[in-house]
Design an enzyme around this catalytic site. Structure first.
Site, PDB file in Angstrom:
ATOM      1  N   CYS A 134     -26.132  34.124 -11.929  1.00 20.53           N
ATOM      2  CA  CYS A 134     -24.715  33.771 -11.155  1.00 20.53           C
ATOM      3  C   CYS A 134     -24.538  32.283 -11.791  1.00 20.53           C
ATOM      4  CB  CYS A 134     -25.045  33.990  -9.889  1.00 20.53           C
ATOM      5  SG  CYS A 134     -23.724  33.416  -8.886  1.00 20.53           S
ATOM      6  N   ASP A 189     -16.730  41.540 -14.146  1.00 23.48           N
ATOM      7  CA  ASP A 189     -17.076  40.128 -13.527  1.00 23.48           C
ATOM      8  C   ASP A 189     -15.701  39.466 -13.428  1.00 23.48           C
ATOM      9  OD1 ASP A 189     -18.054  37.845 -12.304  1.00 23.48           O
ATOM     10  OD2 ASP A 189     -19.900  37.945 -13.694  1.00 23.48           O
ATOM     11  N   HIS A 221     -20.827  41.403 -11.128  1.00 26.09           N
ATOM     12  CA  HIS A 221     -21.431  40.222 -10.821  1.00 26.09           C
ATOM     13  C   HIS A 221     -22.858  40.416  -9.963  1.00 26.09           C
ATOM     14  CE1 HIS A 221     -21.480  35.828 -10.734  1.00 26.09           C
ATOM     15  NE2 HIS A 221     -21.901  35.827  -9.613  1.00 26.09           N
TER      16      HIS A 221
END
Length: 251
Positions: A134, A189, A221
């Site tokens: 992330c 994402d 994600h």
């Protein structure tokens, strides 16, 4: 697998003290070091488990709480399992903290983490490897470009905002990178749209960086995080194979 030993440590930085998790093979012998950058949910049991898995494979792993300016981990009150419904409320707390961590501050911290590992008795000398998740993928890329002489390899998974139009976008450090890079992108994402994937690929290619970027089909994600509803087993297994392969080539 090798038995491991994990402990909490404190790392002095220019702006205070960062708490962190250190794990390594239990024999205490110096091993190649990996700096693992957390996702936005922070240093928690899931990341400790991931770090332990790397240690079982023969590495010394450091996972700093990059949000230490806002308190020791856990910085946020998280449920044991982060489901989709809980995310909006959680991110109300997380987003301001993320935004407060500027590239300048995060790279001051990176210097401290790398110096700490250089002095760590259970970390082998020489350059380290990085992996990030992330927001941690962004930190991994920035660190590889800011401290090229200290980074042998860098990976990032389901990273967001890696190649924006901003003047401080992470992809702009590509020309300084000497490490080998690997990125595993999620194909669902919104934080990394196709144009950013292409922009990152172009920047790395034009800079002559050894790299491999892949888009994981069906993965969203956060696909590596088993404590969240975003977890995608196939994508996670692919991530582990790619990461361990990169580390073997590097060390």
């Amino acid at each position: 697998m090798t038995s491991v030993q994990g402990t909490d440590v404190d790392i002095p930085t220019e702006d205070g003290t960062a708490d962190a998790y250190l794990t390594h093979p239990a024999d205490g012998e110096p091993r190649p070091a990996v700096l693992l950058y957390m996702d936005a949910f922070g240093l928690r049991p899931q990341l400790r488990t991931m770090a332990d898995r790397l240690a079982e494979a023969g590495y010394t792993v450091l996972v700093p709480n990059v949000f230490y300016r806002h308190g020791r981990a856990p910085v946020f009150d998280l449920p044991e399992f982060i489901d989709t419904g809980a995310r909006p409320e959680i991110f109300e707390s997380i987003v301001p903290v993320m935004q407060a961590l500027t590239p300048e501050a995060s790279m001051r911290d990176a210097d401290a983490y790398l110096r700490w590992l250089a002095d760590c008795p259970v970390a082998a000398g020489g350059p380290v490897a990085l992996t990030g998740y992330c927001m941690g993928a962004r930190l991994s890329l920035l660190t590889a470009g800011t401290y090229p002489e200290r980074v042998a390899a860098a990976a990032g998974f389901h990273g967001g905002r890696l190649a924006t139009d901003s003047p401080d976008s992470p992809h702009l450090v590509a020309e300084h990178i000497t490490a080998e890079l690997y990125f595993g992108h999620a194909d669902q994402d919104p934080s990394l749209p196709v144009e950013q994937i292409e922009r990152l690929e172009t920047a790395l290619t034009e800079a002559g960086v050894r790299h491999h970027c892949e888009v994981y089909p069906g993965a969203g994600h956060g696909f590596t995080q088993a404590d969240s509803a975003s977890y995608h087993r196939e994508g996670d297994e692919r991530h582990w194979a790619a990461l361990l392969d990169l580390l073997k080539r590097t060390f």
